[in-house]
Design an enzyme around this catalytic site. Structure first.
Site, PDB file in Angstrom:
ATOM      1  N   ILE A   1       0.872  -1.167   0.000  1.00 36.85           N
ATOM      2  CA  ILE A   1       0.000   0.000   0.000  1.00 36.85           C
ATOM      3  C   ILE A   1       0.911   1.218   0.000  1.00 36.85           C
ATOM      4  CG2 ILE A   1      -2.007  -1.088   1.067  1.00 36.85           C
ATOM      5  CD1 ILE A   1      -1.195  -0.056   3.744  1.00 36.85           C
ATOM      6  N   ASP A   2       0.419   2.317  -0.515  1.00 33.68           N
ATOM      7  CA  ASP A   2       1.251   3.510  -0.675  1.00 33.68           C
ATOM      8  C   ASP A   2       1.793   4.018   0.661  1.00 33.68           C
ATOM      9  OD1 ASP A   2       0.595   3.415  -3.362  1.00 33.68           O
ATOM     10  OD2 ASP A   2      -1.064   4.831  -3.155  1.00 33.68           O
ATOM     11  N   LYS A   3       2.877   4.747   0.565  1.00 30.74           N
ATOM     12  CA  LYS A   3       3.493   5.344   1.749  1.00 30.74           C
ATOM     13  C   LYS A   3       2.476   6.103   2.594  1.00 30.74           C
ATOM     14  CE  LYS A   3       6.716   9.054   3.052  1.00 30.74           C
ATOM     15  NZ  LYS A   3       7.667  10.073   2.551  1.00 30.74           N
TER      16      LYS A   3
END
Length: 325
Positions: free
Chosen positions: A140-142
């Protein structure tokens, strides 16, 4: 052949099958290992480098696989706090805070979730993802918070990867969109690929060029100039929720890449110091790859998103709406 690699070569025995399956059968490597080597450009057919795992093989075609020798993990163990939701000998489920990068990459050599996991698991992570991404089955994105499952063993990694590939993993996100989606529930379908105009962005492209992507959404509550929305993923592509919701005119609040915060909401977002896309991986469910037990986890919406939602609630609606997050 270099001293740091082994070459496996031969001829494809059965045509018409997926390349990753045929080469796994021929080489003795796992399909996930073959996929990783394809992605690294280490496999060729009749001298031509191949990267597509789904390519249909042709009987008798010569193949060559260059397998690098195992290297010590480039990521180092670091004592970074983790929120562990579940853990056993095969896998671990963590609740990732916004701001934490999942694995080392350019610009983020350390201080990542992988570094934290190497310390917590004492290096016991699946090696299929390579030296920079041990154990990582999905990302999942930062600046997205929420649930993530990580494999400790190759068996667990392959079992989880199969479920992600056949779309049987349960994944639900909660997010705050700019404006109220119309219709309030629906399905967004659209292939996603790297943008030809900006390599840091993903974009909707014509089917056949990118990866097929499907997002099912429903509006949980209408807010002031925004909406609380749940998205269930049928596929899991890079930036999928962000790209799909932006494509129907309702980007995530705070998203610096795929949409601008509406002008009337900017003072509120700035006052709260909310500086990320309002996206949280709230639900994760799968079959345990070793025990075959069905596991299901949920994660409460983090404080920063809850504060944003409260501020966007109409008078007298906050208690009802906050019960949903």
């Amino acid at each position: 052949m270099g001293a740091d690699e082994t070459i496996i070569s031969g001829a494809i025995g059965a045509g018409g099958q997926r390349l990753d399956k045929v080469l796994a059968d021929a080489s003795g490597l796992s399909r996930e290992r073959v996929k990783a080597l394809l992605g690294e450009g280490r496999i060729s057919l009749s001298g031509k480098v191949m990267t597509q795992a789904s390519f249909k093989s042709v009987e008798g075609t010569a193949f060559e696989i260059r397998v690098p020798e195992a290297a010590p993990a480039e990521a180092v163990a670091q004592d970074i706090p983790l929120i562990v939701v579940y853990e056993d000998d095969a896998l671990i489920v963590v609740d990732k805070p916004a701001g934490l990068v999942v694995h080392p990459a350019a610009g983020n050599a350390d201080g990542t979730l992988v570094n934290a996991l190497l310390h917590h698991c004492r290096g016991q992570l699946s090696g299929i993802g390579g030296v920079a991404r041990p154990g990582i089955v999905h990302r999942i994105d930062k600046d997205t918070s929420g649930l993530l499952v990580v494999a400790k063993t190759d068996v667990a990694h392959e079992g989880l990867a199969k479920q992600f590939a056949d779309h049987s993993i349960v994944r639900a996100y909660k997010c705050v969109t700019a404006g109220l989606p119309v219709p309030v529930a629906g399905t967004v379908r659209g292939a996603i690929a790297r943008s030809s105009h900006d390599r840091k962005k993903m974009a909707l492209v014509e089917e056949g060029r990118g990866k097929h992507a499907v997002t099912h959404y429903r509006t949980l509550a209408a807010l002031e100039g925004a909406a609380l929305v749940e998205c269930r993923l049928e596929t899991g592509r890079t930036h999928q929720v962000r790209v799909h919701l932006a494509s129907i005119g309702h980007p995530l609040l705070g998203d610096p890449v795929y949409g601008r915060t509406p002008s009337k909401l900017r003072p509120l977002v700035q006052r709260l110091g909310f500086q990320r896309q309002a996206l949280h991986a709230a639900e994760l469910g799968f079959i345990h790859p070793v025990s075959d037990e069905r596991l299901h986890f949920t994660s409460s919406t983090p404080v920063d998103m809850r504060e944003l939602i409260v501020e966007l609630c109409a008078e007298g609606q906050d208690a009802k709406i906050m019960a949903m997050v």
